[in-house]
Design an enzyme around this catalytic site. Structure first.
Site, PDB file in Angstrom:
ATOM      1  N   LYS A  59      -9.637   1.844  -2.920  1.00 32.70           N
ATOM      2  CA  LYS A  59     -10.117   1.351  -1.631  1.00 32.70           C
ATOM      3  C   LYS A  59     -11.502   1.915  -1.333  1.00 32.70           C
ATOM      4  CE  LYS A  59      -8.563   0.840   3.167  1.00 32.70           C
ATOM      5  NZ  LYS A  59      -7.524   1.216   4.156  1.00 32.70           N
ATOM      6  N   CYS A  79      -5.250  -3.019   3.078  1.00 34.28           N
ATOM      7  CA  CYS A  79      -5.104  -2.864   4.530  1.00 34.28           C
ATOM      8  C   CYS A  79      -6.369  -3.235   5.294  1.00 34.28           C
ATOM      9  CB  CYS A  79      -4.649  -1.440   4.840  1.00 34.28           C
ATOM     10  SG  CYS A  79      -4.016  -1.216   6.521  1.00 34.28           S
ATOM     11  N   GLU A 133       0.831  -1.199   0.000  1.00 36.77           N
ATOM     12  CA  GLU A 133       0.000   0.000   0.000  1.00 36.77           C
ATOM     13  C   GLU A 133       0.873   1.259   0.000  1.00 36.77           C
ATOM     14  OE1 GLU A 133      -3.451   1.880   2.956  1.00 36.77           O
ATOM     15  OE2 GLU A 133      -2.005   0.402   3.705  1.00 36.77           O
TER      16      GLU A 133
END
Length: 507
Positions: A327, A382, A263
């Site tokens: 995301k 994440c 990330e």
């Protein structure tokens, strides 16, 4: 017992705080899922001391248990606020306690059957487990959801993890709570307490012998890049360039079929990257006929709220258009600022992100293999790994068969804490639920290859700058959990709780 008298003698409250802290710590131990069950038994014993107290009194007791659990389990937030963000000590501690108190409220509510269902019976454990499942589900939705540090993920190292491909992580929670309640009565009814638990454990292990996904194609060679860059580096231009150069050079040199960097590996917006950065990566892919996937700050303008950038995974295949995954489930305060909380962000001495959300129904990432059929991977970034139901829904509705899971993460914010281990267990649980292998590429750890049974095949040491070079066997198929999601366990739990209410009124 009055609340005033209890507060004058707080031993019982402090005992519950201690039990909660031990429960959180035990998840980090080998066989933590097994160890947590007798500790939960002690928690129920502690809460039963308040069974005949007032509702306010009982809720306070449940809150104390949850507070002990979450302060220990979420203590890594202090590192991000104080050590990285340079927030003052008192405000950092206050923030951890406030978040822990908020999440502890859900644990207190989940324990209410011990107060309302006065008749102590075999069914009480089912009612308690059902309540716990429903409240944990609520915790995953309320105010965008924060279901971190549930009881389910510890079961990847416990007796009930193998139920996950059938009914998901919430079923692991149900069985952990139910079995711990059963053991509470071992002194009175040793056979009636232990025998059902033993039978259920055996049954779950037998269920684990079935597999709903099968290997497909040949193993995929991979390289997972772990740069180990301090979070403070990305707040200085020279630190950003050092990180971008490292990840770019490693990806361009790799001969693996799939190369993954974590990330925000390229931690500037794509429009501000040094000239030619993405073009040179694409040229490398065209030359080596491999696939790259890495984290970047993408430009995604949302006209509704004015947000301009997203937390993005960018995928490059040979002679193909780039793949983008933005995301969708963002971290409050870390990736978006809730209305009315800019004062808190102003006290946090780092430039926080206020990202635009990606769609909840983004397509899987296609991995092109020279001379072989393509593979498809479901991407999470994440924190998204905590939402098993959302991932299962994406797999269920995907137009392409998903062959593996990929999570890219940067946990440098949280230093040497429990956070990497906690997130590894979440990834293990997601693999179990989906019956698919998983690849985890992280900045500081834990970078790992997971099998379709959720077990760690290979992993890198934390805080080392290196790559995990290996292979992964793709799988195909769908587990019952992917097909049905959380609906079965939520229905079962609702019916149990409804039965409890009816029995309570009748008797």
């Amino acid at each position: 017992m009055s609340l005033h008298s209890a507060l004058k003698n707080p031993t019982r409250f402090l005992t519950l705080v201690l039990f909660g802290a031990i429960l959180a710590y035990s998840a980090e131990l080998p066989y933590g899922g097994w160890i947590q069950i007798p500790i939960l038994t002690l928690v129920w014993w502690g809460l039963l001391q308040f069974k005949h107290a007032s509702l306010k009194h009982f809720l306070l007791a449940g809150l104390m248990f949850g507070l002990g659990y979450f302060v220990v389990g979420l203590s890594w937030i202090y590192i991000s606020l104080h050590d990285v963000g340079k927030m003052n000590f008192l405000l950092s501690c206050t923030a951890v306690v406030l978040l822990s108190t908020y999440t502890a409220v859900f644990f207190a509510l989940a324990s209410l059957p011990l107060h309302f269902f006065k008749k102590d019976s075999f069914y009480t454990g089912c009612f308690l487990a059902a309540s716990w499942v429903l409240i944990e589900c609520l915790r995953g939705f309320f105010l965008t959801g924060f279901p971190w540090l549930g009881l389910a993920e510890a079961q990847v190292n416990g007796p009930f993890g193998l139920i996950a491909p059938y009914l998901g992580g919430l079923a692991c929670t149900f069985l952990a709570v139910w079995s711990s309640w059963q053991l509470l009565h071992v002194r009175k009814h040793i056979v009636r307490s232990i025998a059902p638990v033993a039978l259920v454990i055996i049954f779950v292990q037998i269920m684990g012998l079935w597999s709903f996904t099968k290997p497909t194609g040949s193993p995929l060679s991979i390289e997972l890049v772990q740069g180990n860059f301090s979070q403070s580096l990305i707040f200085r231009p020279e630190g950003v360039m050092q990180q971008i150069d490292y990840y770019s050079n490693v990806m361009k040199r790799s001969s693996a079929e799939l190369v993954i960097a974590p990330e925000t590996a390229l931690s500037w917006p794509d429009i501000n990257l040094p000239s030619g950065t993405l073009e040179s990566l694409q040229e490398s892919v065209n030359q080596h006929h491999n696939t790259l996937l890495f984290g970047i700050i993408g430009r995604r303008i949302n006209p509704e709220d004015g947000r301009e950038f997203s937390n993005r995974a960018l995928g490059l295949n040979s002679n193909a258009l780039p793949y983008q995954y933005d995301k969708s489930h963002l971290v409050p305060f870390g990736e978006f600022i809730p209305p009315g909380f800019h004062w808190f962000v102003n006290a946090f001495n780092v430039p926080l992100s206020d990202f635009s959300r990606g769609s909840m129904s983004q397509p899987p990432f296609m991995i092109v293999r020279e001379g072989k059929g393509p593979l498809f991977a479901a991407i999470t970034i994440c924190y998204e790994d905590v939402f098993g139901g959302e991932l299962a829904k994406r797999l269920r509705h995907s137009d392409e068969p998903t062959n593996l899971l990929i999570n890219i993460t940067n946990l440098a914010w949280f230093g040497d804490s429990q956070a990497p281990g906690q997130q590894l267990r979440l990834s293990q649980l997601r693999s179990l639920e989906a019956g698919l292998p998983a690849l985890r590429a992280t900045n500081t750890g834990i970078t790992a290859i997971l099998g379709p049974d959720g077990q760690v095949i290979e992993q890198l040491p934390k805080f080392t700058q290196t790559s995990l070079i290996g292979s992964v066997q793709p799988y195909a198929g769908k587990t019952p959990y992917v097909i049905l999601g959380n609906a079965p366990i939520l229905t079962i739990s609702f019916l149990f709780l409804l039965m409890g209410i009816i029995r309570q009124r009748r008797f």
